[in-house]
Design a protein around this motif. Structure first.
Motif, mmCIF file in Angstrom:
data_model
loop_
_atom_site.group_PDB
_atom_site.id
_atom_site.type_symbol
_atom_site.label_atom_id
_atom_site.label_comp_id
_atom_site.label_asym_id
_atom_site.label_seq_id
_atom_site.Cartn_x
_atom_site.Cartn_y
_atom_site.Cartn_z
ATOM 1 N N ARG A 5 28.239 47.015 42.094
ATOM 2 C CA ARG A 5 27.690 45.866 42.835
ATOM 3 C C ARG A 5 27.260 46.194 44.251
ATOM 4 O O ARG A 5 26.616 45.373 44.897
ATOM 5 C CB ARG A 5 28.753 44.760 42.938
ATOM 6 N N LEU A 20 41.082 48.184 35.214
ATOM 7 C CA LEU A 20 40.881 46.805 35.650
ATOM 8 C C LEU A 20 39.585 46.286 35.045
ATOM 9 O O LEU A 20 38.637 47.065 34.852
ATOM 10 C CB LEU A 20 40.780 46.721 37.175
ATOM 11 N N VAL A 21 39.561 44.986 34.761
ATOM 12 C CA VAL A 21 38.322 44.382 34.248
ATOM 13 C C VAL A 21 37.934 43.208 35.139
ATOM 14 O O VAL A 21 38.739 42.326 35.417
ATOM 15 C CB VAL A 21 38.469 43.916 32.780
ATOM 16 N N GLY A 47 32.182 47.775 40.395
ATOM 17 C CA GLY A 47 31.395 47.284 39.262
ATOM 18 C C GLY A 47 29.903 47.505 39.447
ATOM 19 O O GLY A 47 29.089 46.764 38.895
ATOM 20 N N ARG A 103 34.570 47.237 28.505
ATOM 21 C CA ARG A 103 34.197 46.058 27.706
ATOM 22 C C ARG A 103 34.871 46.005 26.338
ATOM 23 O O ARG A 103 34.805 44.992 25.655
ATOM 24 C CB ARG A 103 32.664 46.024 27.473
ATOM 25 N N TYR A 108 24.989 36.096 40.659
ATOM 26 C CA TYR A 108 26.085 36.542 41.535
ATOM 27 C C TYR A 108 27.172 37.255 40.735
ATOM 28 O O TYR A 108 27.641 38.328 41.111
ATOM 29 C CB TYR A 108 26.710 35.362 42.313
ATOM 30 N N LYS A 118 41.254 50.974 46.807
ATOM 31 C CA LYS A 118 40.277 50.714 45.733
ATOM 32 C C LYS A 118 38.881 51.067 46.223
ATOM 33 O O LYS A 118 38.455 50.601 47.287
ATOM 34 C CB LYS A 118 40.335 49.230 45.345
HETATM 35 C C1 LIG Z 1 31.613 38.470 41.004
HETATM 36 C C2 LIG Z 1 32.463 39.615 41.445
HETATM 37 C C3 LIG Z 1 33.193 39.491 42.612
HETATM 38 C C4 LIG Z 1 33.998 40.543 43.031
HETATM 39 N N1 LIG Z 1 34.782 40.366 44.132
HETATM 40 C C5 LIG Z 1 35.603 41.371 44.526
HETATM 41 C C6 LIG Z 1 36.504 41.175 45.581
HETATM 42 O O1 LIG Z 1 36.597 40.096 46.173
HETATM 43 N N2 LIG Z 1 37.259 42.237 45.962
HETATM 44 C C7 LIG Z 1 37.196 43.449 45.326
HETATM 45 O O2 LIG Z 1 37.903 44.376 45.702
HETATM 46 N N3 LIG Z 1 36.395 43.633 44.288
HETATM 47 C C8 LIG Z 1 35.594 42.619 43.857
HETATM 48 N N4 LIG Z 1 34.797 42.804 42.775
HETATM 49 C C9 LIG Z 1 34.825 44.092 42.050
HETATM 50 C C10 LIG Z 1 35.896 44.078 40.950
HETATM 51 O O3 LIG Z 1 37.186 44.075 41.505
HETATM 52 C C11 LIG Z 1 35.797 45.312 40.044
HETATM 53 O O4 LIG Z 1 35.801 46.477 40.824
HETATM 54 C C12 LIG Z 1 34.560 45.307 39.158
HETATM 55 O O5 LIG Z 1 34.235 44.006 38.740
HETATM 56 C C13 LIG Z 1 34.815 46.183 37.937
HETATM 57 O O6 LIG Z 1 33.699 46.267 37.137
HETATM 58 P P1 LIG Z 1 33.448 45.342 35.832
HETATM 59 O O7 LIG Z 1 32.986 44.023 36.345
HETATM 60 O O8 LIG Z 1 32.360 46.093 35.119
HETATM 61 O O9 LIG Z 1 34.733 45.278 35.064
HETATM 62 C C14 LIG Z 1 34.017 41.753 42.305
HETATM 63 C C15 LIG Z 1 33.296 41.868 41.121
HETATM 64 C C16 LIG Z 1 32.530 40.811 40.676
HETATM 65 C C17 LIG Z 1 31.778 40.945 39.388
#
Ligand SMILES: Cc1cc2nc3c(=O)[nH]c(=O)nc-3n(C[C@H](O)[C@H](O)[C@H](O)COP(=O)(O)O)c2cc1C
Ligand SMILES: CC(C)CC(=O)C(=O)O
Length: 360
Positions: free
Chosen positions: A259, A308-309, A257, A291, A27, A232
């Motif tokens: 995702r 942001l990270v 990210g 990173r 996750y 965002k």
């Molecule tokens: C496990 C996880 C949960 C996340 N949940 C949210 C969230 O609730 N809201 C949101 O805007 N972005 C969410 N994100 C995205 C992050 O805000 C961000 O855009 C992303 O992690 C940046 O990439 P990085 O993980 O490579 O630094 C999530 C990312 C991860 C890894």
């Protein structure tokens, strides 16, 4: 708490990947589909190389910046990420403590598993609140009012994930969210309940699409919200221009990210297009794949005001709680400072396009 802290951020990432239960690792760490967009974020950052200038006067250098009326010590912000009590019982409260220890701005996810008041009380630098559209303007404004009453100073409205991403690794792992880790700050905000589908109807287009916002809704939200609104998940110049026209106070170039959709490009590769389109009207931030301190430098050189990270903070939290978050942020800041010194940039304003060679 581990006996020794990992020495580098990559060590935090690998320790979290092996230490977490497989479904949680899937996750928190995997990307959409087979993970190509997530990999592209890091891979494309590595394609940006630096053009150092030697023998410059570096006295009085610093990493401070002004952002939406506040001075920050450095440009590394903790991204909003959901369900942090899955990583440690203190969850977002621990992250807020770690962020405050480094003077790092933190964004609290609406999917926070700890109450927003408790998180704010734990860390004064947790100043921005992230939210998704809540089906209607009234519901979304109600959540925004809650954040304003809790003392947050800006809102981040995430527009790139109106539906959950499909992550192969997460599906294979059987990850399921239990009720013990729910988004408690959304209690009392009505969530959509969809009528059963009739033969031939599509869940997404015939149900979900009816509660999603369009640009008119975003303009109304920016107008009526009690705090400045940052959007965002902007990935094109066209959307960036629309966002500014709607009254957004800032943008985050983000593919979540990597995702949500595997076929998206990396964020660093689209950053210059967005920065050109915005033309200085509002600050442009970026996330995805940061990173190391030199990744922060790369993003700033291509026009990001701050970064942001997400996963780095999650890995810090999972390995060593608040201390881990703080250490991860410190590593990034120290590496940024040394990169600036080694390239002859005394301030963030001196990290300009001509300090890098980039294919974008
Ligand atoms: C496990 C996880 C949960 C996340 N949940 C949210 C969230 O609730 N809201 C949101 O805007 N972005 C969410 N994100 C995205 C992050 O805000 C961000 O855009 C992303 O992690 C940046 O990439 P990085 O993980 O490579 O630094 C999530 C990312 C991860 C890894
Ligand atoms: C509840 C989810 C929408 C949180 C999120 O943004 C994510 O898992 O990437």
């Amino acid at each position: 708490m581990p006996d020794t802290l990992p020495p580098t951020l990559p060590d935090y990432m690998s320790r979290a990947a092996t230490g977490l239960a497989p479904d949680l690792a899937a996750y928190f760490l995997s990307g959409a589909g087979g993970g190509a967009a997530e990999e592209a974020n890091g891979g494309d950052l590595a394609r940006v190389t630096l053009r150092p200038r030697a023998l410059r006067d570096m006295r009085g250098g610093h990493t401070r910046l002004d952002l939406l009326g506040r001075t920050l010590n450095h440009p590394v912000i903790v991204a909003p990420f959901a369900y942090q009590t899955l990583l440690t019982p203190e969850g977002e409260v621990a992250t807020a403590r770690g962020a405050e220890a480094q003077g790092a701005l933190m964004v609290l996810s609406a999917q926070s598993t700890r109450a927003m008041a408790d998180v704010r009380a734990a860390g004064a630098t947790c100043m921005w609140f992230q939210l998704y559209w809540q089906s209607t303007l009234a519901n979304t404004l109600a959540l925004a009012e809650r954040a304003a009453n809790a003392g947050f100073s800006a809102l981040i409205l995430t527009v790139d994930a109106p539906v959950q991403g499909v992550r192969d690794a997460e599906i294979r792992s059987g990850f399921r969210l239990s009720q013990c880790h729910r988004a408690i700050n959304l209690d009392g905000i009505p969530q959509p309940a969809f009528a059963p589908l009739r033969e031939g109807e599509s869940l997404l287009f015939d149900r979900v699409a009816h509660v999603l916002p369009d640009w008119k809704d975003i303009a109304a939200f920016c107008r009526d919200a009690p705090l400045p609104v940052i959007l965002k998940g902007i990935m094109t110049g066209e959307d960036a221009r629309d966002a500014v026209a709607c009254g957004a106070a800032g943008l985050v170039v983000s593919n979540h990210g990597g995702r949500v959709l595997e076929a998206l490009p990396s964020t660093i590769s689209v950053l210059p297009e967005v920065v050109r389109a915005v033309d200085g009207a509002v600050p442009v931030l970026m996330d995805g794949g940061i990173r190391r301190g030199w990744d922060v430098f790369r993003a700033l050189a291509l026009g990001a005001r701050a970064v942001l990270v997400g996963r780095p903070a999650a890995c810090g939290l999972s390995v060593a709680g608040a201390l881990g978050v703080s250490h991860v942020l410190r590593l990034l800041r120290d590496e940024l400072e040394s990169t600036m010194l080694l390239t002859g940039c005394r301030t963030l304003a001196e990290i300009t396009r001509d300090r890098v060679r980039a294919p974008f």
